[in-house]
Design a protein around this motif. Structure first.
Motif, PDB file in Angstrom:
ATOM      1  N   ASP A 123      -5.815  52.159  20.940  1.00 48.24           N
ATOM      2  CA  ASP A 123      -6.729  53.262  21.161  1.00 48.24           C
ATOM      3  C   ASP A 123      -5.935  54.695  21.157  1.00 48.24           C
ATOM      4  OD1 ASP A 123      -8.370  54.969  22.069  1.00 48.24           O
ATOM      5  OD2 ASP A 123      -9.584  53.821  23.075  1.00 48.24           O
ATOM      6  N   VAL A 124      -6.188  55.524  20.369  1.00 50.86           N
ATOM      7  CA  VAL A 124      -5.637  56.706  20.320  1.00 50.86           C
ATOM      8  C   VAL A 124      -5.507  57.638  21.838  1.00 50.86           C
ATOM      9  CG1 VAL A 124      -5.347  57.369  17.900  1.00 50.86           C
ATOM     10  CG2 VAL A 124      -7.372  58.024  19.389  1.00 50.86           C
ATOM     11  N   GLY A 176      -3.280  67.355  23.203  1.00 50.93           N
ATOM     12  CA  GLY A 176      -2.782  68.640  22.817  1.00 50.93           C
ATOM     13  C   GLY A 176      -1.795  69.338  23.518  1.00 50.93           C
ATOM     14  N   ASN A 177      -1.305  70.262  22.813  1.00 52.40           N
ATOM     15  CA  ASN A 177      -0.329  71.211  23.531  1.00 52.40           C
ATOM     16  C   ASN A 177       0.878  70.447  24.166  1.00 52.40           C
ATOM     17  OD1 ASN A 177      -0.721  73.797  23.120  1.00 52.40           O
ATOM     18  ND2 ASN A 177      -2.169  74.111  24.675  1.00 52.40           N
ATOM     19  N   THR A 178       1.391  69.377  23.754  1.00 49.02           N
ATOM     20  CA  THR A 178       2.507  68.859  24.075  1.00 49.02           C
ATOM     21  C   THR A 178       3.485  68.398  22.893  1.00 49.02           C
ATOM     22  OG1 THR A 178       1.125  67.994  25.674  1.00 49.02           O
ATOM     23  CG2 THR A 178       3.529  67.040  25.769  1.00 49.02           C
ATOM     24  N   ALA A 198       0.637  61.851  25.292  1.00 52.68           N
ATOM     25  CA  ALA A 198       0.184  63.044  25.047  1.00 52.68           C
ATOM     26  C   ALA A 198       0.878  63.801  23.728  1.00 52.68           C
ATOM     27  CB  ALA A 198       0.255  64.140  26.370  1.00 52.68           C
ATOM     28  N   GLY A 199       0.086  64.392  22.851  1.00 49.98           N
ATOM     29  CA  GLY A 199       0.889  65.188  21.814  1.00 49.98           C
ATOM     30  C   GLY A 199       1.167  64.199  20.593  1.00 49.98           C
ATOM     31  N   THR A 200       1.410  62.714  20.923  1.00 49.88           N
ATOM     32  CA  THR A 200       1.714  61.918  19.838  1.00 49.88           C
ATOM     33  C   THR A 200       0.815  62.208  18.508  1.00 49.88           C
ATOM     34  OG1 THR A 200       2.658  60.569  21.418  1.00 49.88           O
ATOM     35  CG2 THR A 200       2.388  59.573  19.050  1.00 49.88           C
ATOM     36  N   LEU A 201      -0.610  61.778  19.070  1.00 44.25           N
ATOM     37  CA  LEU A 201      -1.472  61.933  17.630  1.00 44.25           C
ATOM     38  C   LEU A 201      -1.518  63.099  17.017  1.00 44.25           C
ATOM     39  CD1 LEU A 201      -3.961  60.428  16.433  1.00 44.25           C
ATOM     40  CD2 LEU A 201      -5.363  61.494  17.955  1.00 44.25           C
ATOM     41  N   ARG A 202      -1.545  64.259  17.518  1.00 42.69           N
ATOM     42  CA  ARG A 202      -1.089  65.605  16.817  1.00 42.69           C
ATOM     43  C   ARG A 202       0.304  65.620  15.940  1.00 42.69           C
ATOM     44  NH1 ARG A 202      -4.858  68.423  19.705  1.00 42.69           N
ATOM     45  NH2 ARG A 202      -6.666  67.179  19.569  1.00 42.69           N
ATOM     46  N   ASN A 205     -10.290  72.069  33.551  1.00 38.37           N
ATOM     47  CA  ASN A 205      -9.027  70.970  33.107  1.00 38.37           C
ATOM     48  C   ASN A 205      -8.523  71.196  31.766  1.00 38.37           C
ATOM     49  OD1 ASN A 205      -8.473  69.483  35.365  1.00 38.37           O
ATOM     50  ND2 ASN A 205     -10.237  67.993  35.020  1.00 38.37           N
ATOM     51  N   ALA A 206      -7.260  71.237  31.629  1.00 43.10           N
ATOM     52  CA  ALA A 206      -6.974  71.246  30.038  1.00 43.10           C
ATOM     53  C   ALA A 206      -7.073  69.874  29.663  1.00 43.10           C
ATOM     54  CB  ALA A 206      -5.333  71.150  29.953  1.00 43.10           C
ATOM     55  N   ASP A 207      -8.460  69.578  29.204  1.00 38.49           N
ATOM     56  CA  ASP A 207      -8.787  68.263  28.924  1.00 38.49           C
ATOM     57  C   ASP A 207      -8.649  67.726  27.507  1.00 38.49           C
ATOM     58  OD1 ASP A 207     -10.588  69.899  27.520  1.00 38.49           O
ATOM     59  OD2 ASP A 207     -12.361  69.146  28.344  1.00 38.49           O
ATOM     60  N   ASP A 208      -7.794  68.428  26.757  1.00 32.00           N
ATOM     61  CA  ASP A 208      -7.381  67.924  25.353  1.00 32.00           C
ATOM     62  C   ASP A 208      -6.290  66.895  25.494  1.00 32.00           C
ATOM     63  OD1 ASP A 208      -6.932  67.716  22.833  1.00 32.00           O
ATOM     64  OD2 ASP A 208      -6.394  69.678  22.384  1.00 32.00           O
TER      65      ASP A 208
END
Ligand SMILES: Nc1ncnc2c1ncn2[C@@H]1O[C@H](COP(=O)(O)OP(=O)(O)OP(=O)(O)O)[C@@H](O)[C@H]1O
Ligand SMILES: [Mg+2]
Length: 611
Positions: free
Chosen positions: A421-422, A345-347, A427-431, A339-342
């Motif tokens: 909760d982050v 990430g990547n979005t 997806a991708g917002t925190l990064r 799984n792309a379990d991050d």
């Protein structure tokens, strides 16, 4: 390690079916039309072979006929021309097939790389802490990537060999039915032993993964540019060479043993096949003496027997490739189904503002470790605040920074942006909302502008913003002195490039973080390589440069964190003290002790009254 186990069901036809269909579908998606052409060419090749046998019989009959009255020279010439044409055609088909197959191989490799990179960039950073992941990644990269194509090639040659075999077998049956079963038996031992060989091959490859990586790493040390200086300064070359030779030597010993075992199986298989083939030829001679078949047919049968045995070999080879690849493909399939379990990430996503971030009772333990590196930590970062983490080496500062940046998932507790909760953020917002400079940031061997603009890779580079970020980090001075300005590659490994000093590189990394324009900036020892003036300027201008953004700063130099809104002291993964500089000094605890220790080092013995 679970992957080293050979599955109990490895003999089942269902497994074979899964293996073949998985490979075929991969090749099919990678290059559809070329695949169809490969099959067509293989079938054409089979037809040409059967045609050749008939032409041989025709030629032989013509030659044997020459003395008789019914001899026809023109028929003989025609037969020879047919044989020559078919032979030429066979060669053409073979060579086109070779080129096409190479092209399909590369297309499949590209699409496999695509999947592999999707996984290796999609998994969370935590996965990168586990050696098992690297072992598998390595095995997949070096041997499994090509396997789907090998299986497909195997399937294609099985199809071709079967078609050719049927054609040749039909001609043989026409000559005499008894020839056929004999030939069929000759293939069985080869099929049997090749299974054994496949097992050996996979086991060998699994056993060698770690030593191979050790070897690759040692050779990297010996040939790397960055390593070259230290290798020379410490005179490490001989030691590392010896290590390399030792690992390689052991590999060769293992390889020798492995090849001998493989050769033994192979010899047994081939030898038995040859025995059966010899018996077939004897039968053929016997049939001629009995007058059961004509000499021309016997001659053609001889050719057919030869051809058929090479088709049986091709069939066995194909089947062997398929089985041999099976275990590698299981490996590959498990890898690409990881799984792309991050979650963060990547979005590409929009950055999000916050008014406070709370890390609440957060714990994180590295894979393979028993004790948590961050243990029940709670910290707060308000909008526009500069918050500092201090503590001794290994106290958990970097780990905590990675937890805040969403690079490591917490085992307990959580990170909350304005109470949310982050992990529940899109997806991708925190990064997108965080800019991080790591202690060991990356020095991209690319242009200066790229090094800064990578801070915001989803937008087209904005040169004015690049200069502004460079000015804020103190990089603009040396950047304007570069021969090609911002276009100068920052490396000596490419032509026209320039390398930078350690402190200059650090300013580049800081510029990259500023360029990202995120509401939270995490700076893990951003000033360790800066000269005192640069460091002073960085920190005295930090709030101006941040323009209302918040910063989490890690530093060993207490003078730099003095002005922080809040300082957290970490010790063995726990927050032991917190407050402003003045509060902590008044507390007279660890912080005060370490601060005095550092300050006194800068001052003469008689001026102890720092603080
Ligand atoms: N990748 C890792 N795998 C396992 N343990 C790790 C890993 N990285 C760090 N650790 C351990 O976690 C603990 C905290 O490490 P961390 O890097 O967070 O310390 P730090 O406070 O940043 O230290 P420094 O001041 O040296 O940068 C240490 O005991 C360290 O050995
Ligand atoms: Mg650290």
């Amino acid at each position: 390690m679970a992957i080293a186990e050979v599955p109990a069901s490895s003999k089942s036809p269902r497994r074979l079916y899964r293996l073949v269909s998985f490979s075929l579908s991969l090749v099919w998606t990678a290059s559809r039309s070329s695949f169809v052409w490969l099959v067509v060419l293989q079938l054409a090749g089979a037809a040409v072979l059967a045609g050749q046998v008939l032409a041989v019989q025709w030629v032989l009959a013509g030659i044997l006929d020459l003395g008789s009255e019914s001899a026809s020279v023109s028929a003989l010439v025609l037969a020879v021309v047919a044989l020559a044409t078919l032979t030429a055609l066979g060669a053409v088909v073979g060579s086109v097939q070779g080129s096409l197959s190479r092209f399909v191989g590369e297309s499949v490799a590209r699409s496999m790389w695509h999947r592999l990179l999707d996984v290796s960039t999609g998994v969370g950073l935590k996965t990168f802490e586990s050696p098992e992941f690297f072992d598998r990644l390595d095995r997949v990269r070096t041997s499994a990537l090509t396997r789907p194509f090998l299986v497909t090639n195997g399937v294609i040659s099985v199809i071709g060999a079967t078609a050719a075999g049927i054609g040749l077998a039909a001609t043989l049956v026409a000559f005499h039915p008894v020839l056929l079963p004999l030939l069929m038996i000759s293939g069985i031992p080869v099929l049997f032993t090749s299974r054994r060989e496949s097992r050996l091959e996979f086991r060998f490859s699994v056993d060698q993964t770690q030593p191979m990586r050790q070897r690759a790493y040692t050779s990297l040390l010996l040939t790397g540019r960055d390593e070259a200086k230290e290798i020379r300064a410490f005179g490490l070359a001989r030691t590392l060479r010896a290590r390399f030779d030792h690992i390689y030597g052991r590999y060769l010993v293992d390889l020798g043993r492995h090849l001998r075992r493989r050769a033994m199986y192979s010899v047994i298989g081939q030898f038995t096949a040859a025995l059966v083939l010899g018996a077939t030829l004897l039968v053929l001679v016997w049939l001629i003496t009995l007058g059961q078949i004509s000499i021309a047919a016997a001659g053609a049968a001889l050719v057919a027997v030869r051809m058929l045995s090479s088709q049986v070999q091709a069939l066995a080879g194909g089947v062997q490739t398929i089985f041999e690849s099976g275990l590698f493909i299981d490996d590959l399939r498990e890898f690409i189904s990881m799984n792309a379990d991050d979650p963060h990430g990547n979005t590409a996503a929009e950055a999000r503002e916050f008014s406070r971030i709370d890390v609440s009772d957060a714990s994180f333990t590295y894979p393979g470790r028993d004790d948590p590196a961050v243990d029940g930590v709670s910290i707060r970062i308000g909008k526009g605040e500069v918050v500092a983490l201090v503590g001794e080496n290994g106290s958990g500062k970097t780990t905590l920074a990675k937890v805040v940046a969403g690079l490591y998932p917490v085992d307990r507790g959580g990170v909350f942006w304005d109470g949310q909760d982050v992990d529940t953020l899109p997806a991708g917002t925190l990064r997108a909302s965080t800019a991080v400079i790591f202690q060991d940031f990356v020095r991209y061997a690319m242009s200066a502008s790229t090094n800064i603009a990578f801070g915001k890779p989803d937008a087209a580079p904005d040169i004015d913003a690049v200069w502004a970020a460079a000015a804020a980090s103190g990089a603009s001075g040396f950047l304007s002195d570069l021969p090609d300005g911002l276009d100068t590659p920052l490396t000596r490994i490419f032509e026209g490039g320039r390398d930078l000093s350690g402190g200059q590189w650090q300013r580049m990394a800081i510029a990259r973080a500023f360029y990202r324009d995120a509401p939270l900036v995490v700076l893990d020892e951003p000033s360790s390589a800066l000269d005192p003036r640069a460091e002073y300027e960085l920190y005295s201008s930090l709030r101006t440069v941040l323009r209302g953004r918040s910063a989490l700063v890690i530093s060993h130099r207490f003078s730099t964190v003095r002005n922080a809104d809040r300082i957290y002291v970490l010790d063995e993964g726990h927050v032991t003290e917190q407050g402003t500089h003045d509060e902590l000094m008044r507390l007279g605890g660890r912080y005060a002790e370490l601060f005095r220790l550092q300050a006194s080092a800068y001052l003469s013995d008689d001026s102890e009254e720092v603080a």
